[in-house]
Design a protein around this motif. Structure first.
Motif, mmCIF file in Angstrom:
data_model
loop_
_atom_site.group_PDB
_atom_site.id
_atom_site.type_symbol
_atom_site.label_atom_id
_atom_site.label_comp_id
_atom_site.label_asym_id
_atom_site.label_seq_id
_atom_site.Cartn_x
_atom_site.Cartn_y
_atom_site.Cartn_z
ATOM 1 N N LYS A 291 12.513 -70.985 62.855
ATOM 2 C CA LYS A 291 11.813 -70.272 61.776
ATOM 3 C C LYS A 291 11.296 -71.267 60.743
ATOM 4 O O LYS A 291 10.180 -71.126 60.215
ATOM 5 N N HIS A 292 12.111 -72.256 60.452
ATOM 6 C CA HIS A 292 11.715 -73.286 59.499
ATOM 7 C C HIS A 292 10.491 -74.042 60.005
ATOM 8 O O HIS A 292 9.547 -74.295 59.238
ATOM 9 N N CYS A 293 10.480 -74.388 61.273
ATOM 10 C CA CYS A 293 9.322 -75.079 61.858
ATOM 11 C C CYS A 293 8.078 -74.198 61.808
ATOM 12 O O CYS A 293 6.983 -74.651 61.424
ATOM 13 N N ALA A 294 8.225 -72.937 62.195
ATOM 14 C CA ALA A 294 7.077 -72.022 62.187
ATOM 15 C C ALA A 294 6.518 -71.849 60.779
ATOM 16 O O ALA A 294 5.306 -71.687 60.598
ATOM 17 N N TRP B 165 5.145 -66.592 61.775
ATOM 18 C CA TRP B 165 5.389 -66.819 60.346
ATOM 19 C C TRP B 165 4.233 -66.246 59.549
ATOM 20 O O TRP B 165 3.080 -66.382 59.926
ATOM 21 N N GLU B 166 4.570 -65.602 58.453
ATOM 22 C CA GLU B 166 3.582 -65.162 57.473
ATOM 23 C C GLU B 166 4.129 -65.429 56.089
ATOM 24 O O GLU B 166 5.295 -65.147 55.810
ATOM 25 N N ALA B 167 3.289 -66.003 55.240
ATOM 26 C CA ALA B 167 3.715 -66.255 53.860
ATOM 27 C C ALA B 167 3.876 -64.934 53.119
ATOM 28 O O ALA B 167 3.159 -63.977 53.388
ATOM 29 N N ARG C 51 -0.122 -75.046 52.049
ATOM 30 C CA ARG C 51 0.991 -74.472 52.801
ATOM 31 C C ARG C 51 0.440 -73.657 53.969
ATOM 32 O O ARG C 51 -0.768 -73.455 54.102
ATOM 33 N N THR C 52 1.329 -73.145 54.764
ATOM 34 C CA THR C 52 0.951 -72.290 55.881
ATOM 35 C C THR C 52 0.903 -70.836 55.431
ATOM 36 O O THR C 52 1.872 -70.327 54.859
ATOM 37 N N ALA C 53 -0.216 -70.193 55.698
ATOM 38 C CA ALA C 53 -0.339 -68.765 55.391
ATOM 39 C C ALA C 53 0.124 -67.913 56.567
ATOM 40 O O ALA C 53 0.723 -66.849 56.369
ATOM 41 N N ALA C 54 -0.182 -68.366 57.778
ATOM 42 C CA ALA C 54 0.243 -67.628 58.972
ATOM 43 C C ALA C 54 0.294 -68.579 60.152
ATOM 44 O O ALA C 54 -0.533 -69.482 60.278
ATOM 45 N N THR C 55 1.284 -68.365 61.020
ATOM 46 C CA THR C 55 1.439 -69.132 62.255
ATOM 47 C C THR C 55 1.475 -68.163 63.418
ATOM 48 O O THR C 55 2.192 -67.152 63.367
ATOM 49 N N LEU C 56 0.701 -68.458 64.461
ATOM 50 C CA LEU C 56 0.701 -67.642 65.672
ATOM 51 C C LEU C 56 0.981 -68.535 66.864
ATOM 52 O O LEU C 56 0.332 -69.576 67.037
ATOM 53 N N VAL D 68 -2.797 -71.922 63.421
ATOM 54 C CA VAL D 68 -2.248 -71.927 62.073
ATOM 55 C C VAL D 68 -3.378 -71.650 61.084
ATOM 56 O O VAL D 68 -4.460 -72.233 61.167
ATOM 57 N N VAL D 69 -3.117 -70.709 60.173
ATOM 58 C CA VAL D 69 -4.022 -70.401 59.069
ATOM 59 C C VAL D 69 -3.416 -71.022 57.815
ATOM 60 O O VAL D 69 -2.269 -70.732 57.461
ATOM 61 N N MET D 70 -4.176 -71.885 57.167
ATOM 62 C CA MET D 70 -3.674 -72.583 55.995
ATOM 63 C C MET D 70 -3.960 -71.802 54.711
ATOM 64 O O MET D 70 -4.720 -70.838 54.708
ATOM 65 N N SER D 71 -3.362 -72.264 53.624
ATOM 66 C CA SER D 71 -3.550 -71.623 52.327
ATOM 67 C C SER D 71 -4.781 -72.144 51.597
ATOM 68 O O SER D 71 -5.242 -71.521 50.640
ATOM 69 N N HIS D 72 -5.299 -73.313 52.019
ATOM 70 C CA HIS D 72 -6.410 -73.966 51.346
ATOM 71 C C HIS D 72 -7.449 -74.425 52.368
ATOM 72 O O HIS D 72 -7.154 -74.551 53.563
ATOM 73 N N ASP D 73 -8.627 -74.728 51.865
ATOM 74 C CA ASP D 73 -9.617 -75.460 52.637
ATOM 75 C C ASP D 73 -9.248 -76.939 52.520
ATOM 76 O O ASP D 73 -9.477 -77.572 51.488
ATOM 77 N N LEU D 74 -8.651 -77.484 53.561
ATOM 78 C CA LEU D 74 -8.106 -78.840 53.489
ATOM 79 C C LEU D 74 -9.182 -79.877 53.199
ATOM 80 O O LEU D 74 -8.937 -80.873 52.505
#
Length: 555
Positions: free
Chosen positions: A236-239, A553-555, A541-546, A523-529
């Protein structure tokens, strides 16, 4: 597409790593695969009554991160340990340890992690006597961040049967004092294994590193449940950091069995490759176990196709193997393998079609590892082996072009460098000669040589936080000469964490790109990197992981 997609991601800034369509705005997922990639308008038109829509809000969307060098079981367990990151001085250490000990009276061993080599102060060696003052009446031990050294107090050494020394494997040492008793410093796994057996998980989390064998006696049902619960938390921590894939760097049947059970139960959140760990005391016949591991574990979520070996230790403890003695000493480090045995192991593994990953930090260790891979090529013929060297912290100029010549991957952890932002910059420099520094942690120079470079963390040596490592690569600290910048471009760094790591595991046609038909690891990020200042990348940060289209994972 005959059925509406299960998941739609819209309004993103997709970095696809697909040369035919490097940029896009949206994608659709169906049956665990990427079904379509295109503009937001095009993909929105595919939304069906059962589709879940994720609005990326203009943030970066990437193939799921693959951390290509971790110790999953150990990292998972250490999430529940006393963390000494940033603790300096005996008074601060004492306060931390005693407070933790009071809250955990049931622990047979009070155990801490992330203890700096200079935790007591600059130039002060950690001894059992100092740790006796920190915690005088209970066994206490603490792990260095690199996991190559444990320091233990007298109670812990006595309980582990190490106070008067003991037998260890090549490259390991129970450091002894003139009075015939252990100083408290235990270098390398075979020296500190008896201490780990007193921890909450009885060392089962580190067994794949220490021995490569299964727990003896076998874990009970209750112990297996305890270990799986720790692994679930670790995954879970990794995701939560956008990770969909892991290359584990220690292995045994026990760890593979636990992960396979979790896959069947639906609790395995990251695809995980576990290696066969070949140790220097092992005969070549032990490679039969590697073949059995590969035969039994070969799913898309849990598999074995690699052998892991160690050539040396680490610079900080003087166990990394060097071409010239450490400054002010006549010591060149400690060889884990002798060249003849290592070469024979490489030839055997390569002949079996196994990928090889070897820990090599010092310049002599790197040279001997390249020699072993060259011996395998000479014996078996050239093939697309993608053998790897892990860490490569010190490199001789003569060996730099050999990576490309032999097709060897440079597996690097940006956060480990003195300019990576995790460890005190001066520590490693004091252990190196000035002329060694120009090719120390030479990430960009290795990349410019034409070698393939992949990135990872070596969790739990440093946190599995991908974006902190991205920042370490793109915006490293500026150090005075003779250190020179090894800064990476953002795109090279992201490729080395996604498509590059998929290539490293021979899966470039199935993952690592946002492309129709690929596994839906996203992975959907929180920012435009790409719009962020390099120094702020760790704020993303990570907003969502599939993983396989499943939201892990979902923030």
């Amino acid at each position: 597409m005959t059925l509406p997609p299960e998941t739609i991601i819209l309004n993103g800034r997709l970095i696809t790593f697909d040369s035919a369509c490097p940029r896009a705005e949206a994608l659709a997922i169906a049956d665990g695969r990427i079904a379509a990639v295109g503009s937001t308008a095009e993909i929105r038109a595919l939304v069906g009554p059962g589709s879940r829509v994720i609005d990326a809000g203009g943030a970066t969307v990437l193939p799921g991160f693959i951390d290509s060098h971790v110790h999953l079981f150990g990292g998972s367990v250490e999430l529940g340990c006393l963390d000494l990151t940033g603790v300096q001085g005996e008074a601060a250490l004492t306060a931390k340890v005693r407070e933790w000990a009071a809250r955990h009276p049931q622990d047979r061993l009070v155990f801490a992690v992330q203890a700096d080599y200079a935790i007591l102060g600059p130039g002060l060696r950690t001894t059992r006597q100092a740790l006796d003052r920190v915690l005088p009446e209970r066994p206490f031990a603490m792990f260095a961040p690199d996991h190559h050294t444990i320091w233990a107090n007298t109670e812990a050494l006595e309980a582990a049967g190490l106070l008067r020394g003991g037998a260890v494997e090549a490259g390991a040492q129970i450091v002894m004092s003139a009075d015939g008793l252990a100083t408290g410093e235990l270098q390398e796994p075979s020296a500190y294994a008896p201490v780990l057996r007193m921890t909450r998980h009885a060392g089962r989390d580190m067994m794949g590193l220490v021995t490569g064998a299964d727990p003896q006696p076998p874990a009970t049902a209750a112990e297996r449940a305890l270990d799986k619960a720790a692994l679930e938390q670790g995954l879970k921590h990794c995701a939560s950091h956008g990770i969909t894939g892991l290359h584990n760097m220690d292995g045994n049947f026990y760890q593979l069995e636990l992960l396979a059970e979790m896959e069947a139960e639906g609790t395995l959140l990251c695809r995980t490759e576990v290696p066969f760990h070949y140790k220097s005391p092992d005969p070549l016949d032990r490679f039969a176990e590697a073949e059995e591991m590969r035969r039994r574990f070969n799913s898309d979520m849990v598999w074995c196709n690699r052998v892991k070996m160690f050539m040396d230790g680490v610079v900080e403890s003087g166990t990394a193997l060097m071409l010239q003695p450490y400054p002010g000493t006549d010591h060149i480090g400690d060889a884990v393998f002798e060249p003849e045995h290592f070469n024979a192991a490489c030839i055997r593994a390569d002949a079996m079609g196994l990928q090889i990953a070897t820990h090599a930090i010092g310049d002599l260790a790197v040279r001997r590892t390249l020699d072993g891979y060259a011996a395998a090529r000479a014996a078996n013929g050239a093939r697309d082996s993608r053998h790897r060297i892990e860490h490569i912290e010190v490199l001789h100029a003569d060996d730099l072009p050999r990576f490309k010549e032999l097709g060897v991957l440079a597996s690097i952890q940006p956060g480990h460098a003195p300019f990576g932002g995790y460890f005190p910059p001066g520590g490693v420099g004091a252990m190196l000669h000035r002329q060694q520094i120009s090719l120390a942690y030479a990430y960009q120079k290795i990349r410019e040589s034409g070698a393939r470079v992949i990135f990872s963390t070596d969790w739990p040596v440093i946190p599995v936080d991908v974006m902190r490592s991205v920042k370490a690569a793109v915006a490293p600290l500026e150090l005075e000469a003779p250190w020179c910048s090894q800064a990476q471009s953002l795109m090279d760094t992201l490729e080395s964490y996604t498509a590059g790591n998929a290539w490293a595991e021979f899966n470039e046609r199935r993952k690592g790109q946002l492309k129709p038909g690929m596994m839906a690891d996203v992975v959907v990020m929180s920012h435009d990197l790409e719009a962020m200042e390099p120094e702020t990348l760790d704020q993303a940060r990570t907003a969502a992981t599939l993983c396989g289209g499943r939201i892990t994972w979902e923030a």
